[in-house]
Design an enzyme around this catalytic site. Structure first.
Site, PDB file in Angstrom:
ATOM      1  N   LYS A 112       0.832  -1.218   0.000  1.00 33.09           N
ATOM      2  CA  LYS A 112       0.000   0.000   0.000  1.00 33.09           C
ATOM      3  C   LYS A 112       0.856   1.253   0.000  1.00 33.09           C
ATOM      4  CE  LYS A 112      -4.226  -1.560   2.292  1.00 33.09           C
ATOM      5  NZ  LYS A 112      -5.064  -1.405   3.486  1.00 33.09           N
ATOM      6  N   LYS A 193      -5.130 -10.583  -6.128  1.00 37.99           N
ATOM      7  CA  LYS A 193      -6.297 -10.749  -5.256  1.00 37.99           C
ATOM      8  C   LYS A 193      -7.397  -9.761  -5.660  1.00 37.99           C
ATOM      9  CE  LYS A 193      -6.209  -8.261  -1.519  1.00 37.99           C
ATOM     10  NZ  LYS A 193      -6.114  -7.635  -0.198  1.00 37.99           N
ATOM     11  N   LYS A 196     -10.988  -4.057  -3.349  1.00 33.67           N
ATOM     12  CA  LYS A 196     -11.911  -2.918  -3.461  1.00 33.67           C
ATOM     13  C   LYS A 196     -11.255  -1.739  -4.146  1.00 33.67           C
ATOM     14  CE  LYS A 196     -13.592  -3.464   1.218  1.00 33.67           C
ATOM     15  NZ  LYS A 196     -12.417  -3.313   2.059  1.00 33.67           N
TER      16      LYS A 196
HETATM   17  P1  TYM Z   1     -10.783  -5.602   4.061  1.00 33.67           P
HETATM   18  O1  TYM Z   1     -11.738  -4.485   4.224  1.00 33.67           O
HETATM   19  O2  TYM Z   1      -9.704  -5.461   3.045  1.00 33.67           O
HETATM   20  O3  TYM Z   1     -11.541  -6.943   3.725  1.00 33.67           O
HETATM   21  C1  TYM Z   1     -12.618  -7.388   4.520  1.00 33.67           C
HETATM   22  C2  TYM Z   1     -12.601  -8.895   4.611  1.00 33.67           C
HETATM   23  O4  TYM Z   1     -12.673  -9.467   3.307  1.00 33.67           O
HETATM   24  C3  TYM Z   1     -11.598 -10.382   3.119  1.00 33.67           C
HETATM   25  N1  TYM Z   1     -11.147 -10.282   1.715  1.00 33.67           N
HETATM   26  C4  TYM Z   1     -11.071 -11.322   0.886  1.00 33.67           C
HETATM   27  N2  TYM Z   1     -11.342 -12.622   1.055  1.00 33.67           N
HETATM   28  C5  TYM Z   1     -11.179 -13.442  -0.018  1.00 33.67           C
HETATM   29  N3  TYM Z   1     -10.759 -13.012  -1.228  1.00 33.67           N
HETATM   30  C6  TYM Z   1     -10.470 -11.703  -1.440  1.00 33.67           C
HETATM   31  N4  TYM Z   1     -10.072 -11.278  -2.632  1.00 33.67           N
HETATM   32  C7  TYM Z   1     -10.624 -10.795  -0.350  1.00 33.67           C
HETATM   33  N5  TYM Z   1     -10.439  -9.459  -0.217  1.00 33.67           N
HETATM   34  C8  TYM Z   1     -10.757  -9.172   1.063  1.00 33.67           C
HETATM   35  C9  TYM Z   1     -10.511  -9.895   4.056  1.00 33.67           C
HETATM   36  O5  TYM Z   1      -9.595 -10.928   4.361  1.00 33.67           O
HETATM   37  C10 TYM Z   1     -11.314  -9.445   5.243  1.00 33.67           C
HETATM   38  O6  TYM Z   1     -11.625 -10.533   6.068  1.00 33.67           O
HETATM   39  N6  TYM Z   1      -7.631  -5.085   7.890  1.00 33.67           N
HETATM   40  C11 TYM Z   1      -8.928  -5.580   7.507  1.00 33.67           C
HETATM   41  C12 TYM Z   1     -10.084  -4.994   8.304  1.00 33.67           C
HETATM   42  C13 TYM Z   1      -9.970  -5.115   9.788  1.00 33.67           C
HETATM   43  C14 TYM Z   1     -10.179  -6.307  10.541  1.00 33.67           C
HETATM   44  C15 TYM Z   1     -10.037  -5.917  11.903  1.00 33.67           C
HETATM   45  C16 TYM Z   1     -10.447  -7.630  10.197  1.00 33.67           C
HETATM   46  C17 TYM Z   1      -9.729  -4.107  10.654  1.00 33.67           C
HETATM   47  N7  TYM Z   1      -9.777  -4.589  11.941  1.00 33.67           N
HETATM   48  C18 TYM Z   1     -10.161  -6.848  12.924  1.00 33.67           C
HETATM   49  C19 TYM Z   1     -10.565  -8.550  11.237  1.00 33.67           C
HETATM   50  C20 TYM Z   1     -10.428  -8.158  12.589  1.00 33.67           C
HETATM   51  C21 TYM Z   1      -9.165  -5.256   6.048  1.00 33.67           C
HETATM   52  O7  TYM Z   1      -8.598  -4.338   5.513  1.00 33.67           O
HETATM   53  O8  TYM Z   1     -10.135  -5.984   5.473  1.00 33.67           O
END
Ligand code: TYM
Length: 329
Positions: A112, A193, A196
């Site tokens: 990032k 991957k 968003k």
């Molecule tokens: P984020 O917002 O990028 O994604 C949210 C959730 O979706 C999953 N994910 C995916 N799973 C499968 N294939 C993909 N291409 C894919 N893209 C995203 C992510 O693994 C996630 O579970 N840092 C985290 C948010 C966060 C969080 C937390 C998660 C903040 N605090 C505490 C768990 C516990 C994030 O950016 O997710």
């Protein structure tokens, strides 16, 4: 008392089928056996610049999508991270026990930060805030997609380091990945991957994409030069399409093989598209209902924050007293 589950999504773009299959689908399933807290992590989103008006509308959209996906606010708490100030408070205390070397190794930070002209120090601290989200509620289980595994390892390390410095304080959480769908890849580039923040129109299937858009995106998905499915040597793009189908349909491997072996790619893409459209249809219609009821969403988010605040504050007080900080009488 049921063990606790915590997870979150950043409201930084359009939620897609990767978010659903990697995280939300498991969240819904866990609700009955665990005490679940699901967060819209807005403080994480602002680690890179977000247009303020757009961010606020994405926070609401993300909350509505949690509910539309099947999160039941009567049994699970849905919260906006910044509305429970203890997240930021605990993050500071954990920052003080997290070596910079641990954070420098985070692959998401490296990826990032390369895309930013100026890298805010919040982006570097990002995983500590995530550790705070989880440890604040003494969560035992964290259901996420595969891309969050490294952040979860860091969370465990931070919890263990705090526990060894100040005495047993935090539950050390376990990561829960789905069996299929833990890493959904981009349709345009199956080596990347699904994300968003990726700009390409054919990259991701958003949860709110209408059926004709979904059909078009799948029709254009990258495969390889073979004409049909060969389980002896699947190209990454074909494997990704099959994984998406399997994760939605919940078919066992044998059924997948017997149904798809030798199928032409054009037909495969059509069948994947129709499966996804069928599964998203109820979610999309619930989303329309939820967002047409004024005040409903704010009520849920207020209730969620009120419900979890005492748990969060109790952890902050415990951490303060362990560290020798002053706890307001
Ligand atoms: P984020 O917002 O990028 O994604 C949210 C959730 O979706 C999953 N994910 C995916 N799973 C499968 N294939 C993909 N291409 C894919 N893209 C995203 C992510 O693994 C996630 O579970 N840092 C985290 C948010 C966060 C969080 C937390 C998660 C903040 N605090 C505490 C768990 C516990 C994030 O950016 O997710």
């Amino acid at each position: 008392m049921k063990p606790r589950v915590l997870s979150g999504v950043q409201p930084s773009g359009n939620l897609h089928i990767g978010n659903y299959l990697g995280a939300l689908k498991n969240w819904v399933r866990l609700q009955h056996d665990y005490e679940c807290i699901y967060c819209i992590v807005d403080l994480h989103a602002v680690t890179v610049y977000q247009e303020p008006k757009e961010l606020l509308s994405k926070i609401r959209e993300t909350a509505a999508l949690f509910l539309a996906a099947g999160i039941d606010p009567k049994i699970s708490s849905v919260i906006v991270q910044s509305s429970v100030p203890a997240h930021a408070e605990l993050a500071w205390m954990l920052t003080c026990v997290t070596p910079m070397g641990w954070l420098s190794r985070m692959t998401q930070f490296k990826a990032k930060s390369e895309k930013q002209e100026t890298v805010g120090s919040g982006l570097f601290q990002y995983p500590v805030l995530m550790a705070a989200d989880i440890l604040l509620y003494q969560a035992a289980i964290v259901p996420v997609g595969d891309d969050q595994s490294q952040h979860l390892e860091l969370t465990r390390d931070v919890a263990q380091r705090f526990n060894s410095l100040y005495g047993d304080t935090f539950v050390v959480p376990e990561t829960k990945l789905p069996a299929v769908g833990a890493r959904v890849m981009g349709l345009d580039d199956p080596l990347k991957k699904m994300s968003k923040s990726e700009p390409g129109a054919g990259h991701a299937i958003a949860l709110l994409d209408p059926p004709d858009v979904i059909r078009k995106k799948f029709a254009r998905a990258t495969t390889d030069s073979n004409p049909c499915v060969d389980f002896g040597g699947l190209a990454p793009g074909v494997e990704n399409l099959l994984n998406i189908f399997q994760a939605f349909a919940e078919w066992p491997d044998e059924r997948m093989r017997s149904h798809f072996a030798g199928m032409r790619y054009g037909e495969l893409k059509k069948q994947v598209a129709e499966m996804v459209i069928g599964r998203l249809e109820p979610l999309q219609s619930r989303y329309r209902e939820i967002t047409s009821e004024p005040g409903y969403l704010d009520g849920i988010l207020r209730e969620g924050a009120d419900r979890v605040a005492p748990l969060a504050n109790a952890t902050v007080d415990l951490v303060k007293s362990r560290m020798g900080l002053y706890v307001r009488p």
